[in-house]
Design an enzyme around this catalytic site. Structure first.
Site, PDB file in Angstrom:
ATOM      1  N   GLY A  86      45.884  85.853  -1.274  1.00  0.00           N
ATOM      2  CA  GLY A  86      46.743  86.077  -2.430  1.00  0.00           C
ATOM      3  C   GLY A  86      48.141  85.517  -2.237  1.00  0.00           C
ATOM      4  N   GLU A 145      34.993  84.112   1.879  1.00  0.00           N
ATOM      5  CA  GLU A 145      34.412  82.991   1.137  1.00  0.00           C
ATOM      6  C   GLU A 145      32.931  83.193   0.847  1.00  0.00           C
ATOM      7  OE1 GLU A 145      37.685  80.409   3.487  1.00  0.00           O
ATOM      8  OE2 GLU A 145      35.607  80.411   4.150  1.00  0.00           O
TER       9      GLU A 145
END
Length: 178
Positions: A86, A145
């Protein structure tokens, strides 16, 4: 074989800790958007491209940020940013500009508190932030991921079943110059 089990078990625990309401929430946002723009950096960019392709197969008007044929973003569009931390500088710049232009921003992340989270109208947290400690055999973001890739494939599955989209219809949209 032990490494396969390690990866599968870790991803399973992450997905089990991910809110089940996200499926419908994200589907509603996708359906409401004029157009969908998807962005990510590094391996998150690869996950973003996987998701964009499947959305296109599902009939959505979708673009990958950074491609030379991607049009300008406008009010009414949806920007989906995939960033484990983020805090990715380029993604922050994209989100800032999208916000200025009046687009809705969704962050898909491993963290609920971040610069991108603060800029986003919706944060989809893949698992819980405390689940992302160092995992031997799954270095440098692999847990996020792979979990995000599977989460997003499950979103596509949700959309296909909810809308009754036949595989033949999706296949007709698939690239045919390969």
């Amino acid at each position: 074989m032990a490494h396969r089990r390690l990866i599968i078990d870790k991803i399973t625990s992450i997905l089990d800790a991910t809110e089940s309401s996200y499926d419908q929430q994200l589907t509603n946002m996708l359906d409401k958007a004029s157009r969908i723009f998807i962005a990510g950096a590094g391996r998150s960019a690869l996950v973003a491209r996987f998701f964009a392709m499947r959305l296109m197969h599902g009939g959505y008007n979708v673009f990958v940020v950074g491609e030379i044929v991607t049009p300008s973003l406008q009010k009414g569009d949806l920007l989906i940013v995939i960033s484990g931390s983020g805090e990715t500088e380029t993604m922050i710049a994209f989100a800032k500009r999208a916000k200025e232009l009046g687009a809705e921003i969704v962050l898909i992340s491993s963290r609920t508190q971040s610069t991108l989270a603060d800029m986003s109208s919706t944060v989809i947290s893949i698992g819980k932030p405390d689940m992302y400690g160092k995992v031997v055999g799954m270095p440098m973001g692999t847990v996020f991921e792979l979990s995000t890739l599977i989460f997003l494939e499950a979103i596509i599955s949700h959309i296909i079943h909810e809308k009754g989209i036949p595989e033949e219809e999706m296949r007709a949209r698939h690239a045919n110059l390969e």
